[in-house]
Scaffold this motif. Structure first.
Motif, mmCIF file in Angstrom:
data_model
loop_
_atom_site.group_PDB
_atom_site.id
_atom_site.type_symbol
_atom_site.label_atom_id
_atom_site.label_comp_id
_atom_site.label_asym_id
_atom_site.label_seq_id
_atom_site.Cartn_x
_atom_site.Cartn_y
_atom_site.Cartn_z
ATOM 1 N N UNK A 37 0.845 -1.183 0.000
ATOM 2 C CA UNK A 37 0.000 0.000 0.000
ATOM 3 C C UNK A 37 0.888 1.243 0.000
ATOM 4 N N UNK A 88 -31.357 -16.302 12.991
ATOM 5 C CA UNK A 88 -30.203 -15.949 12.169
ATOM 6 C C UNK A 88 -29.446 -17.204 11.711
ATOM 7 N N UNK A 123 -29.150 -2.813 9.248
ATOM 8 C CA UNK A 123 -29.092 -4.192 8.788
ATOM 9 C C UNK A 123 -30.451 -4.845 8.981
ATOM 10 N N UNK A 153 -33.006 -8.363 7.796
ATOM 11 C CA UNK A 153 -32.877 -9.777 7.461
ATOM 12 C C UNK A 153 -34.061 -10.234 6.616
ATOM 13 N N UNK A 178 -19.925 -5.491 12.824
ATOM 14 C CA UNK A 178 -18.720 -5.008 12.154
ATOM 15 C C UNK A 178 -19.183 -4.100 11.033
ATOM 16 N N UNK A 179 -18.518 -2.998 10.873
ATOM 17 C CA UNK A 179 -18.913 -2.096 9.794
ATOM 18 C C UNK A 179 -17.700 -1.386 9.206
ATOM 19 N N UNK A 180 -17.632 -1.474 7.882
ATOM 20 C CA UNK A 180 -16.608 -0.752 7.136
ATOM 21 C C UNK A 180 -17.324 0.404 6.443
ATOM 22 N N UNK A 207 -30.933 -0.688 18.074
ATOM 23 C CA UNK A 207 -30.632 -2.042 17.597
ATOM 24 C C UNK A 207 -29.150 -2.226 17.268
ATOM 25 N N UNK A 219 -23.035 4.405 13.334
ATOM 26 C CA UNK A 219 -23.950 3.387 13.857
ATOM 27 C C UNK A 219 -23.530 2.032 13.314
ATOM 28 N N UNK A 244 -24.524 -1.762 13.129
ATOM 29 C CA UNK A 244 -25.589 -2.719 13.444
ATOM 30 C C UNK A 244 -25.010 -4.025 13.985
ATOM 31 N N UNK A 245 -25.794 -4.715 14.800
ATOM 32 C CA UNK A 245 -25.347 -5.997 15.347
ATOM 33 C C UNK A 245 -25.816 -7.118 14.422
ATOM 34 N N UNK A 246 -24.867 -7.920 13.967
ATOM 35 C CA UNK A 246 -25.288 -9.014 13.089
ATOM 36 C C UNK A 246 -25.746 -10.212 13.912
ATOM 37 N N UNK A 247 -25.470 -10.165 15.200
ATOM 38 C CA UNK A 247 -25.938 -11.237 16.088
ATOM 39 C C UNK A 247 -26.307 -10.590 17.413
ATOM 40 N N UNK A 277 -10.816 -1.774 13.781
ATOM 41 C CA UNK A 277 -10.023 -2.816 13.127
ATOM 42 C C UNK A 277 -9.207 -2.224 11.980
ATOM 43 N N UNK A 278 -9.671 -1.130 11.476
ATOM 44 C CA UNK A 278 -8.871 -0.383 10.505
ATOM 45 C C UNK A 278 -8.904 1.078 10.948
ATOM 46 N N UNK A 287 -8.182 6.061 7.709
ATOM 47 C CA UNK A 287 -7.047 6.436 6.871
ATOM 48 C C UNK A 287 -7.549 7.149 5.623
ATOM 49 N N UNK A 330 -11.330 11.668 1.351
ATOM 50 C CA UNK A 330 -12.131 10.451 1.528
ATOM 51 C C UNK A 330 -11.413 9.560 2.536
ATOM 52 N N UNK A 379 -11.441 6.031 4.944
ATOM 53 C CA UNK A 379 -11.987 4.688 5.201
ATOM 54 C C UNK A 379 -11.787 4.364 6.678
ATOM 55 N N UNK A 412 -13.127 1.366 9.900
ATOM 56 C CA UNK A 412 -13.842 0.123 10.174
ATOM 57 C C UNK A 412 -13.848 -0.155 11.669
#
Lengths: 416, 186
Positions: free
Chosen positions: A64, A186, A201, A203, B22-24, B57, B91, B93-96, B113-114, B117, B133, B135, B137
């Motif tokens: 990078x 899920x 999100x 479903x 997790x959200x990017x 949520x 925001x 969201x929770x995937x679980x 996690x990122x 940058x 711009x 990015x 995460x």
């Protein structure tokens, strides 16, 4: 042919391809390309650049070059573990770029741009030339792939096939999608899957995850069991169930097929594209073709934690048992004997275009020859019972109707 | 699920990870330096600070970072560094989400996690500002008390060899699931 010879042969095919055709193939597949003219025309500024080395469809190094402008700190090597999402995103785009122009190995230069995230700047089809550290990395990758393929051929065990096809719950007559999460958890054999809309999100999609099997009949019995579980959970029997490519606008559905016990490689993906995805695109309801190229692009795969991989190009084949049985049979046949399948109509620009545009007439002309190859394969008899009805429909040039309720075809009685 | 008489289930209350997300994302900022920029010489993000709060949520990550832009002006005859502190609310969201978690015991956390940058820095079409711009995460976790069902070994934790756990899948219920009986209709 061994892995190295195949790599060199692919480079020769790439070099015979006109630059215009390479760019067109990438654009049709949903990949943004910044040709030199485009680079000159855009606003002045700094952009992050990624130099990605791909060997055997995987990144062996991602460099990078950042925007800081601070001399020595400008360049860094991405760590697969530390920058997992970024690494995967860049790796996926570079792999797809090379695959789309017929390469499984090579180097891709990408640049961050406003519209789609990243654009392709250039491709080096033979970054391994010379005696460098990089060429040693490529040679090591090829050696490992070759030994895995040799070992697999020697072992001759039946690969295991799994799947996670999707369907939608729809309230008629207004054709309103009812989120599957209202009835399904899920996780589980019959669960729901997410999409993110406006940062939220939801479903909406129901997904069946039957236990895998190396036996087509057993896998289909597992699928029926998953259907039965879904039926018991979806208590609103007034809802109809729809499958296919995109039965409701804006919600594309996939029919992902999982493989384990077989080594992922470009020739296997190309065989699946040409001998399974292409015929299925002819059979597909024209209403579903809007799913591509964002979803269902050729050679779309993901490596899975169980050691196998998932082939993500197909639409949801739950549209009928005939299609599901045919997909399971052809997938099994192809994965066991893909080295016998040599036709690559999708390598031709006209067929590649027809696939992405959903032009059935153009694709149809190539189907009989592909089907002949499949029916001539060693071990075809083993799959014939489920493959033959699908093949018959393909020869007749029929299409499925993805607006209908799939429950009746699957013998799911409302309220059973 | 059927269990032999030797085995029992117990519900225990424990602190556990009850939600994950997790959200990017890619965001655009506009920075207007005091002098109209001719070209961008460097752009980077520093001093990132953030915290997580529970929100409906999902989990909200609230944070700030400084954008530094090294740019030239006056037809590349001068350079300067423009600095701007940006605050944001993301925001995630929770995937679980464990539906049995006890809401009163919720604690949330976030991990970048990122790190944010800068992937693109361009002079705006009008030439007065810089479009950045970024990015970023986040991975988030929701920890709370929840009920967990555990299998209890009534005769101690000795030799498991002779235990006959039966995770009966109820195969008998599906004897009629024969794919060959389905109609061959497209």
């Amino acid at each position: 042919m061994n892995v190295v010879d195949e790599a060199e042969e692919a480079v020769r095919r790439y070099e015979r391809m006109l630059p215009r055709e390479r760019v067109d193939r990438l654009k049709r597949s949903g990949i943004e390309v910044l040709a030199s003219q485009g680079r000159r025309d855009r606003e002045l500024g700094l952009r992050v650049r990624y130099d990605v080395e791909i060997c055997c469809l995987q990144a062996i190094r991602i460099k990078r070059r950042d925007t800081s402008g601070m001399g020595g700190t400008q360049e860094s090597v991405l760590d697969r573990e530390a920058a997992s999402t970024l690494f995967k995103r860049i790796e996926r785009l570079a792999t797809k770029t090379l695959y789309t122009v017929g390469l499984d190995h090579g180097a891709v230069r990408l640049e961050a741009t406003g519209k789609s995230g990243c654009s392709v700047i250039s491709i080096d089809p033979r970054p391994w030339k010379g005696m460098t550290d990089l060429s040693a990395m490529y040679r090591a990758g090829w050696k490992q792939l070759q030994s895995e393929l040799d070992e697999e051929r020697h072992r001759n065990a039946a690969p295991i096939i799994g799947m996670d096809p999707e369907f939608l719950l729809v309230q008629m007559p207004e054709s309103k999608i009812v989120p599957a999460s209202r009835f399904l958890e899920r996780t589980g054999i019959a669960g729901c899957d997410s999409v993110t809309i406006g940062g939220r999100r939801i479903y909406p999609v129901a997904e069946l995850r039957p236990a895998p099997s190396s036996e087509p009949r057993e896998l289909l019995a597992h699928l029926m069991r998953a259907f039965a579980v879904a039926d018991r959970s979806i208590s609103d029997h007034s809802l109809i169930w729809q499958a296919g490519g995109m039965p409701q606008r804006g919600l594309p559905l996939g029919g992902h097929v999982h493989f384990s016990g077989v080594t992922l490689n470009g020739e296997l993906l190309r065989a699946l594209d040409n001998y399974l995805a292409l015929p299925l695109a002819v059979l597909q309801d024209p209403r579903g073709s809007g799913r591509r190229p964002r979803y269902g692009s050729l050679g779309d795969f993901r490596l899975k934690s169980y050691g196998g991989f998932e082939y993500r190009t197909l639409p949801s084949f739950l549209v009928s048992p005939l299609v599901a049985k045919g997909v399971v049979a052809l997938a099994g046949l192809i994965v066991r004997g893909y080295h016998q399948l040599h036709q690559r109509p999708l390598a031709k620009a006209v067929i590649h275009t027809a696939f992405y545009e959903g032009n059935r007439e153009v694709m149809q002309a190539h189907i009989p020859a592909l089907l002949d190859d499949l029916m001539q394969m060693d071990g075809y008899e083993r799959y014939e019972r489920y493959a033959a009805p699908l093949i018959s429909q393909l020869i007749q040039g029929k299409t499925w109707d993805e607006s209908r309720d799939i429950r009746k075809l699957w013998n799911i009685r409302a309220g059973s | 699920m059927s269990l032999s008489h030797k085995h029992q289930c117990r519900e225990i209350i424990t602190k556990a990870i009850c939600g994950k997300g997790r959200k990017f994302s890619t965001v655009t900022h506009t920075v207007t330096p005091p002098n109209g920029p001719t070209s961008i010489l460097g752009a980077w993000i520093i001093n990132h600070q953030y915290e997580a709060v529970s929100a409906g949520d999902g989990i909200e990550v609230i944070g700030t970072y400084d954008i530094n832009i090294w740019y030239s002006y006056d037809k590349n005859s001068q350079t300067d560094v423009a600095k701007e502190t940006v605050s944001y609310v993301e925001h995630v969201p929770l995937s679980y989400l464990d539906p049995k978690h006890r809401a009163a015991t919720v604690e949330v956390s976030a991990d970048a996690t990122q790190e944010p940058s800068c992937v693109e820095a361009t002079v705006s079409a009008g030439g007065s500002s810089v479009i950045i711009r970024v990015e970023r995460e986040f991975a988030v976790e929701l920890v709370a008390e929840t009920k967990v069902c555990v299998k209890v070994c009534t005769d101690g934790c000795g030799d498991y060899e002779d235990k006959d756990y039966d995770f009966g899948s109820g195969d008998g219920d599906y004897d009629d699931l024969d794919p060959d009986l389905l109609d061959d209709e497209l």
